[in-house]
Design a protein around this motif. Structure first.
Motif, PDB file in Angstrom:
ATOM      1  N   ALA A 355     -54.976  -7.484 -14.843  1.00 36.71           N
ATOM      2  CA  ALA A 355     -55.542  -8.245 -15.956  1.00 36.71           C
ATOM      3  C   ALA A 355     -55.681  -9.725 -15.635  1.00 36.71           C
ATOM      4  O   ALA A 355     -56.275 -10.463 -16.414  1.00 36.71           O
ATOM      5  CB  ALA A 355     -54.667  -8.075 -17.205  1.00 36.71           C
ATOM      6  N   ASP A 356     -55.123 -10.166 -14.513  1.00 38.25           N
ATOM      7  CA  ASP A 356     -55.177 -11.585 -14.165  1.00 38.25           C
ATOM      8  C   ASP A 356     -56.128 -11.792 -13.001  1.00 38.25           C
ATOM      9  O   ASP A 356     -56.094 -11.052 -12.016  1.00 38.25           O
ATOM     10  CB  ASP A 356     -53.784 -12.104 -13.804  1.00 38.25           C
ATOM     11  CG  ASP A 356     -53.733 -13.618 -13.777  1.00 38.25           C
ATOM     12  OD1 ASP A 356     -54.194 -14.210 -12.770  1.00 38.25           O
ATOM     13  OD2 ASP A 356     -53.255 -14.218 -14.749  1.00 38.25           O
ATOM     14  N   LEU A 357     -56.941 -12.829 -13.106  1.00 39.77           N
ATOM     15  CA  LEU A 357     -57.955 -13.091 -12.085  1.00 39.77           C
ATOM     16  C   LEU A 357     -57.342 -13.438 -10.739  1.00 39.77           C
ATOM     17  O   LEU A 357     -57.947 -13.218  -9.696  1.00 39.77           O
ATOM     18  CB  LEU A 357     -58.863 -14.234 -12.549  1.00 39.77           C
ATOM     19  CG  LEU A 357     -60.142 -14.490 -11.748  1.00 39.77           C
ATOM     20  CD1 LEU A 357     -61.023 -13.256 -11.735  1.00 39.77           C
ATOM     21  CD2 LEU A 357     -60.889 -15.679 -12.326  1.00 39.77           C
ATOM     22  N   LEU A 358     -56.103 -13.962 -10.748  1.00 40.02           N
ATOM     23  CA  LEU A 358     -55.462 -14.355  -9.501  1.00 40.02           C
ATOM     24  C   LEU A 358     -55.077 -13.150  -8.656  1.00 40.02           C
ATOM     25  O   LEU A 358     -55.236 -13.155  -7.432  1.00 40.02           O
ATOM     26  CB  LEU A 358     -54.220 -15.207  -9.803  1.00 40.02           C
ATOM     27  CG  LEU A 358     -53.352 -15.620  -8.614  1.00 40.02           C
ATOM     28  CD1 LEU A 358     -54.160 -16.426  -7.612  1.00 40.02           C
ATOM     29  CD2 LEU A 358     -52.140 -16.400  -9.086  1.00 40.02           C
ATOM     30  N   THR A 359     -54.565 -12.107  -9.279  1.00 40.23           N
ATOM     31  CA  THR A 359     -54.043 -10.957  -8.542  1.00 40.23           C
ATOM     32  C   THR A 359     -54.931  -9.724  -8.589  1.00 40.23           C
ATOM     33  O   THR A 359     -54.753  -8.819  -7.764  1.00 40.23           O
ATOM     34  CB  THR A 359     -52.657 -10.582  -9.097  1.00 40.23           C
ATOM     35  OG1 THR A 359     -52.751 -10.438 -10.536  1.00 40.23           O
ATOM     36  CG2 THR A 359     -51.627 -11.646  -8.780  1.00 40.23           C
ATOM     37  N   SER A 360     -55.869  -9.661  -9.509  1.00 35.23           N
ATOM     38  CA  SER A 360     -56.674  -8.444  -9.641  1.00 35.23           C
ATOM     39  C   SER A 360     -57.491  -8.102  -8.396  1.00 35.23           C
ATOM     40  O   SER A 360     -57.691  -6.925  -8.102  1.00 35.23           O
ATOM     41  CB  SER A 360     -57.597  -8.550 -10.864  1.00 35.23           C
ATOM     42  OG  SER A 360     -58.477  -9.650 -10.731  1.00 35.23           O
ATOM     43  N   PRO A 361     -57.969  -9.091  -7.604  1.00 36.52           N
ATOM     44  CA  PRO A 361     -58.737  -8.696  -6.413  1.00 36.52           C
ATOM     45  C   PRO A 361     -57.868  -8.266  -5.232  1.00 36.52           C
ATOM     46  O   PRO A 361     -58.403  -7.768  -4.248  1.00 36.52           O
ATOM     47  CB  PRO A 361     -59.499  -9.994  -6.052  1.00 36.52           C
ATOM     48  CG  PRO A 361     -59.292 -10.934  -7.178  1.00 36.52           C
ATOM     49  CD  PRO A 361     -58.014 -10.540  -7.811  1.00 36.52           C
ATOM     50  N   LEU A 362     -56.552  -8.448  -5.312  1.00 39.13           N
ATOM     51  CA  LEU A 362     -55.676  -8.223  -4.166  1.00 39.13           C
ATOM     52  C   LEU A 362     -55.213  -6.780  -4.086  1.00 39.13           C
ATOM     53  O   LEU A 362     -55.199  -6.053  -5.088  1.00 39.13           O
ATOM     54  CB  LEU A 362     -54.464  -9.156  -4.229  1.00 39.13           C
ATOM     55  CG  LEU A 362     -54.761 -10.654  -4.382  1.00 39.13           C
ATOM     56  CD1 LEU A 362     -53.473 -11.450  -4.432  1.00 39.13           C
ATOM     57  CD2 LEU A 362     -55.656 -11.142  -3.264  1.00 39.13           C
ATOM     58  N   SER A 363     -54.795  -6.377  -2.876  1.00 34.20           N
ATOM     59  CA  SER A 363     -54.334  -5.000  -2.684  1.00 34.20           C
ATOM     60  C   SER A 363     -53.104  -4.904  -1.790  1.00 34.20           C
ATOM     61  O   SER A 363     -52.501  -3.845  -1.708  1.00 34.20           O
ATOM     62  CB  SER A 363     -55.457  -4.141  -2.081  1.00 34.20           C
ATOM     63  OG  SER A 363     -55.868  -4.660  -0.819  1.00 34.20           O
ATOM     64  N   GLN A 364     -52.702  -5.997  -1.129  1.00 42.82           N
ATOM     65  CA  GLN A 364     -51.566  -5.916  -0.208  1.00 42.82           C
ATOM     66  C   GLN A 364     -50.883  -7.276  -0.111  1.00 42.82           C
ATOM     67  O   GLN A 364     -51.458  -8.237   0.401  1.00 42.82           O
ATOM     68  CB  GLN A 364     -52.021  -5.469   1.180  1.00 42.82           C
ATOM     69  CG  GLN A 364     -50.868  -5.253   2.154  1.00 42.82           C
ATOM     70  CD  GLN A 364     -51.349  -4.878   3.542  1.00 42.82           C
ATOM     71  OE1 GLN A 364     -52.517  -5.003   3.847  1.00 42.82           O
ATOM     72  NE2 GLN A 364     -50.442  -4.425   4.386  1.00 42.82           N
ATOM     73  N   THR A 504     -62.387 -22.838 -10.100  1.00 43.56           N
ATOM     74  CA  THR A 504     -61.824 -21.563 -10.553  1.00 43.56           C
ATOM     75  C   THR A 504     -62.665 -20.380 -10.090  1.00 43.56           C
ATOM     76  O   THR A 504     -62.157 -19.269  -9.990  1.00 43.56           O
ATOM     77  CB  THR A 504     -61.729 -21.548 -12.090  1.00 43.56           C
ATOM     78  OG1 THR A 504     -63.030 -21.819 -12.653  1.00 43.56           O
ATOM     79  CG2 THR A 504     -60.764 -22.609 -12.584  1.00 43.56           C
ATOM     80  N   GLU A 505     -63.954 -20.613  -9.781  1.00 44.07           N
ATOM     81  CA  GLU A 505     -64.798 -19.496  -9.340  1.00 44.07           C
ATOM     82  C   GLU A 505     -64.301 -18.887  -8.034  1.00 44.07           C
ATOM     83  O   GLU A 505     -64.470 -17.685  -7.806  1.00 44.07           O
ATOM     84  CB  GLU A 505     -66.246 -19.965  -9.165  1.00 44.07           C
ATOM     85  CG  GLU A 505     -66.953 -20.365 -10.451  1.00 44.07           C
ATOM     86  CD  GLU A 505     -66.611 -21.785 -10.847  1.00 44.07           C
ATOM     87  OE1 GLU A 505     -66.957 -22.191 -11.980  1.00 44.07           O
ATOM     88  OE2 GLU A 505     -66.000 -22.498 -10.030  1.00 44.07           O
ATOM     89  N   THR A 506     -63.706 -19.705  -7.173  1.00 44.17           N
ATOM     90  CA  THR A 506     -63.291 -19.190  -5.876  1.00 44.17           C
ATOM     91  C   THR A 506     -62.113 -18.230  -5.992  1.00 44.17           C
ATOM     92  O   THR A 506     -61.830 -17.479  -5.059  1.00 44.17           O
ATOM     93  CB  THR A 506     -62.903 -20.341  -4.934  1.00 44.17           C
ATOM     94  OG1 THR A 506     -61.909 -21.143  -5.560  1.00 44.17           O
ATOM     95  CG2 THR A 506     -64.108 -21.190  -4.605  1.00 44.17           C
ATOM     96  N   ILE A 507     -61.420 -18.244  -7.134  1.00 43.13           N
ATOM     97  CA  ILE A 507     -60.316 -17.295  -7.314  1.00 43.13           C
ATOM     98  C   ILE A 507     -60.862 -15.883  -7.427  1.00 43.13           C
ATOM     99  O   ILE A 507     -60.235 -14.914  -7.006  1.00 43.13           O
ATOM    100  CB  ILE A 507     -59.517 -17.635  -8.583  1.00 43.13           C
ATOM    101  CG1 ILE A 507     -59.089 -19.101  -8.531  1.00 43.13           C
ATOM    102  CG2 ILE A 507     -58.310 -16.745  -8.733  1.00 43.13           C
ATOM    103  CD1 ILE A 507     -58.633 -19.628  -9.840  1.00 43.13           C
ATOM    104  N   GLY A 508     -62.045 -15.755  -7.992  1.00 42.24           N
ATOM    105  CA  GLY A 508     -62.626 -14.435  -8.152  1.00 42.24           C
ATOM    106  C   GLY A 508     -63.217 -13.866  -6.886  1.00 42.24           C
ATOM    107  O   GLY A 508     -63.746 -12.760  -6.890  1.00 42.24           O
ATOM    108  N   ILE A 509     -63.150 -14.631  -5.796  1.00 38.96           N
ATOM    109  CA  ILE A 509     -63.670 -14.130  -4.532  1.00 38.96           C
ATOM    110  C   ILE A 509     -62.567 -13.331  -3.862  1.00 38.96           C
ATOM    111  O   ILE A 509     -61.625 -13.877  -3.328  1.00 38.96           O
ATOM    112  CB  ILE A 509     -64.119 -15.284  -3.613  1.00 38.96           C
ATOM    113  CG1 ILE A 509     -65.136 -16.157  -4.337  1.00 38.96           C
ATOM    114  CG2 ILE A 509     -64.710 -14.736  -2.320  1.00 38.96           C
ATOM    115  CD1 ILE A 509     -65.515 -17.380  -3.555  1.00 38.96           C
ATOM    116  N   ARG A 510     -62.670 -12.033  -3.904  1.00 33.98           N
ATOM    117  CA  ARG A 510     -61.667 -11.191  -3.272  1.00 33.98           C
ATOM    118  C   ARG A 510     -61.864 -11.223  -1.773  1.00 33.98           C
ATOM    119  O   ARG A 510     -62.941 -11.542  -1.268  1.00 33.98           O
ATOM    120  CB  ARG A 510     -61.794  -9.759  -3.763  1.00 33.98           C
ATOM    121  CG  ARG A 510     -63.253  -9.318  -3.724  1.00 33.98           C
ATOM    122  CD  ARG A 510     -63.431  -7.859  -3.734  1.00 33.98           C
ATOM    123  NE  ARG A 510     -64.825  -7.487  -3.796  1.00 33.98           N
ATOM    124  CZ  ARG A 510     -65.694  -7.653  -2.830  1.00 33.98           C
ATOM    125  NH1 ARG A 510     -65.349  -8.232  -1.737  1.00 33.98           N
ATOM    126  NH2 ARG A 510     -66.939  -7.251  -2.962  1.00 33.98           N
TER     127      ARG A 510
END
Length: 632
Positions: A355-364, A504-510
């Motif tokens: 639910a958070d933009l900081l961690t949602s794109p991450l997987s490891q 803040t847009e760069t946070i959404g770059i997974r």
């Protein structure tokens, strides 16, 4: 008769002419379709991780561009010595840059150059800082880099490497942002460890006895987008132009420094805090400086923000470390083998907040020996978990026992069904932790202390995850030695700083997805086997302790010289224990065999599906189609 022959001779020519005209029309139509299709960018990305699609963050940032940005790709396409792997990767980079051109809607323009030897393109590549590399010791240098130009501002990626494909989109988008918005925010860094590098001794440098310490890779990455300013651990006030502050392993901070951090947050400053109950990096540094530290009662010292956490409603026990059997990491046991350490956490998507933009794109993400954060009810401050453990397999262990290795925490691995928080976001109205000031504040440079204020804080219950040992490995490429991420720790930390200090847009770059996929089912089998193994091992050790107690009791019952001879009861007791020990070891072997059998069975099923299922499906489709056609 002659007229009929003439008419009959004309018809074939008419048919031939009609066929030629029809073929010509068909070719024109096909050519038109090809020309139209060449200008249409119709692509369908069917990969699960959207490997060939720009992230939402990149598109949002490109949509905010106010000035034109030119991307200049320098690639030695005609060089005979260019490795085939780089040529293949160059095509991928070109495809991605074309996606930027389309998403930029006229603001992004792509130019491609082939810097041949002694050409103007080579001169410009060198002027922009694109690094030449020798693919062949006897050949001409080759180039593969990217330059972004916006007005009078320019920036470059000196060299691309396929080994860094995972961060390709982030690097390009950050390059665009760097020239489109060239002002660098000031980010302060306060740490008890040399995260920004250590000062060099000129004499030792001249004698080549001291290598340059450039600091941790995570902080070096920030220098490209921010002005980093080192903040002393005994600071009494934070400079006004510092809008974001990174605090790494803040151990033994004075009240004056804590007050300075308190006022920084209350005035609207953004804080990224990395605290740690057991810092392996700090322990190594201490041992290098003083090898006798362990024997003198020293060792790893925990770090915390103490009264600030209390005021913000955050609980943090510096004597406890989190263990999670479902996130155990395989490590070298020092005896040539491998063991799974549940306190060395390897966390996946299930542990990262979706639910958070900081961690949602991450997987490891990897957190070695992290602590646990606890949300305590505090008015005005919202506590949002970012990273958590599993619920069924986690527990807390004593941090002091970690210095004895994995054996020191085995007996404490009893999951308690509680999900622990490893990182959290705090946001809202913060109240001061020092409403009555401090005991000795005569020199504190805060004339009018704030009692409350709006702020934002991101807290990680681990500091080691940012050290090079746990997030990157240095690799040699055609373009020099560069740090290669081994997980997404750098992305996590960089995203936290971006979210508080940058765009803040760069946070959404997974990070770009990986082609290797984890075997989650195998991991689940290993966790279940580890639990069963631990239960059997605990039973064996309990039986050993019980046997030792009974042997000691029998020994106390003896008198005089009888104590030197084993009694019949003692011999029987030892025999019973040996029998129990042998049975338990057989059971442990059975646990390992069952694990291997389950994994092999799973592998066999996957092979059958991959090899036999598709041909069977094609055969069935052919049979059904044949039967239907026969019926017609």
């Amino acid at each position: 008769m002659s007229e009929e022959k003439t008419v009959s001779n004309v018809k074939p020519f008419k048919n031939l002419g009609a066929g030629v005209v029809g073929l010509a029309i068909l070719l024109v139509v096909i050519g038109a379709i090809v020309a139209i299709a060449a200008n249409l960018r119709l692509r369908f990305d069917l990969t699960e991780q959207r490997l060939f699609t720009l992230s939402k963050g990149s598109k949002q940032l490109l949509g905010k561009l106010e000035n034109d940005v030119t991307l200049k790709l320098f690639f030695s396409d005609s060089a005979r010595d260019m490795p085939m792997g780089l040529k293949t990767y160059a095509r991928q980079v070109r495809d991605l840059l074309r996606e930027y051109e389309v998403a930029g809607k006229g603001r992004i323009r792509l130019e491609q150059y082939d810097p041949k030897p002694d050409s103007d393109a080579e001169e410009w590549a060198q002027r922009y800082g694109i690094e030449p590399q020798q693919a062949n010791p006897f050949g001409a240098p080759v180039y593969f880099g990217l330059v972004a130009v916006c007005g009078d501002h320019e920036a470059a990626i000196p060299g691309f490497s396929p080994r860094l494909e995972q961060s390709l989109e982030y690097d390009i988008t950050r390059l665009v942002a760097r020239v489109a918005w060239p002002e660098k925010p000031v980010v302060g860094v306060l740490s008890s460890m040399p995260v920004l590098g250590t000062p060099q001794n000129p004499m030792l440098m001249m004698q080549r006895r001291q290598q340059q310490d450039r600091g941790w890779a995570a902080l070096r990455e920030l220098r490209a987008d921010y002005t980093l300013r080192e903040i002393a651990p005994d600071v009494e006030s934070i400079d006004a132009d510092v809008k974001t502050l990174v605090v790494v392993h803040p151990k033994s901070l004075s009240e004056k420094t804590l007050l300075a951090l308190d006022q920084f947050v209350l005035r609207g400053g953004r804080l990224v805090a990395l605290v740690d109950p057991f810092s392996l990096v700090d322990l190594r540094t201490t041992m290098e400086q003083n090898p006798m530290a362990m024997q003198m009662g020293g060792g790893a010292e925990p770090s915390t923000l103490g009264p600030l956490f209390d005021a913000w409603g955050v609980g943090f026990d510096t004597t406890k470390v989190v263990a999670d059997l479902a996130a155990a990491t395989k490590l070298n046991d020092g005896r040539g083998g491998v063991e799974e350490n549940p306190a060395f956490l390897s966390l996946g998507p299930d542990n990262l907040s979706r639910a958070d933009l900081l961690t949602s794109p991450l997987s490891q993400v990897m957190l070695p020996f992290a602590g646990a954060l606890e949300a305590r009810k505090t008015e005005g401050v919202v506590f949002t978990p970012l990273i958590t453990t599993s619920e069924a397999d986690a527990c807390l262990v004593d941090a002091a026992t970690l210095q004895m290795g994995f054996d020191g925490l085995k007996h404490q691995l009893v999951p308690d069904g509680v999900k622990r928080v490893l990182a959290a976001r705090l946001q809202g109205t913060f109240k001061t932790a020092f409403p009555n000031g401090i005991a000795d504040d005569g020199t504190n440079a805060v004339p009018d202390r704030l009692k409350s204020g709006e702020g934002a804080v991101v807290v990680f219950a681990d500091a080691d995850f940012l050290h090079d040992s746990f997030c990157v490995q240095m690799v040699n490429t055609f373009f020099g030695q560069i740090p290669q991420p081994i997980n997404e720790n750098l992305t996590l930390f960089g995203g936290a700083v971006e979210q508080l200090a940058g765009h803040t847009e760069t946070i959404g770059i997974r990070s770009r997805g990986k082609f290797n996929r984890p075997f989650t089912k195998v991991d689940e089998l290993e966790v279940a086997a580890m639990k069963q193994w631990q239960a059997e091992e605990d039973r064996l050790e309990a039986a050993l302790r019980d046997t030792e107690n009974r042997l000691a009791e029998l020994q106390r019952q003896k008198k005089g010289s009888e104590r030197l001879i084993l009694s019949k009861e003692q011999q029987e007791e030892i025999a019973r224990f040996r029998q129990t020990q042998a049975q338990t070891r057989r059971q442990l072997k059975d646990v390992r065999k069952n694990l291997y059998r389950d994994i092999e069975s799973l592998g066999l099923r996957l092979k059958v599906i991959n090899i036999a299922l598709v041909p069977c499906a094609v055969a069935c489709f052919g049979l059904v189609r044949g039967i239907r056609r026969k019926r017609r």
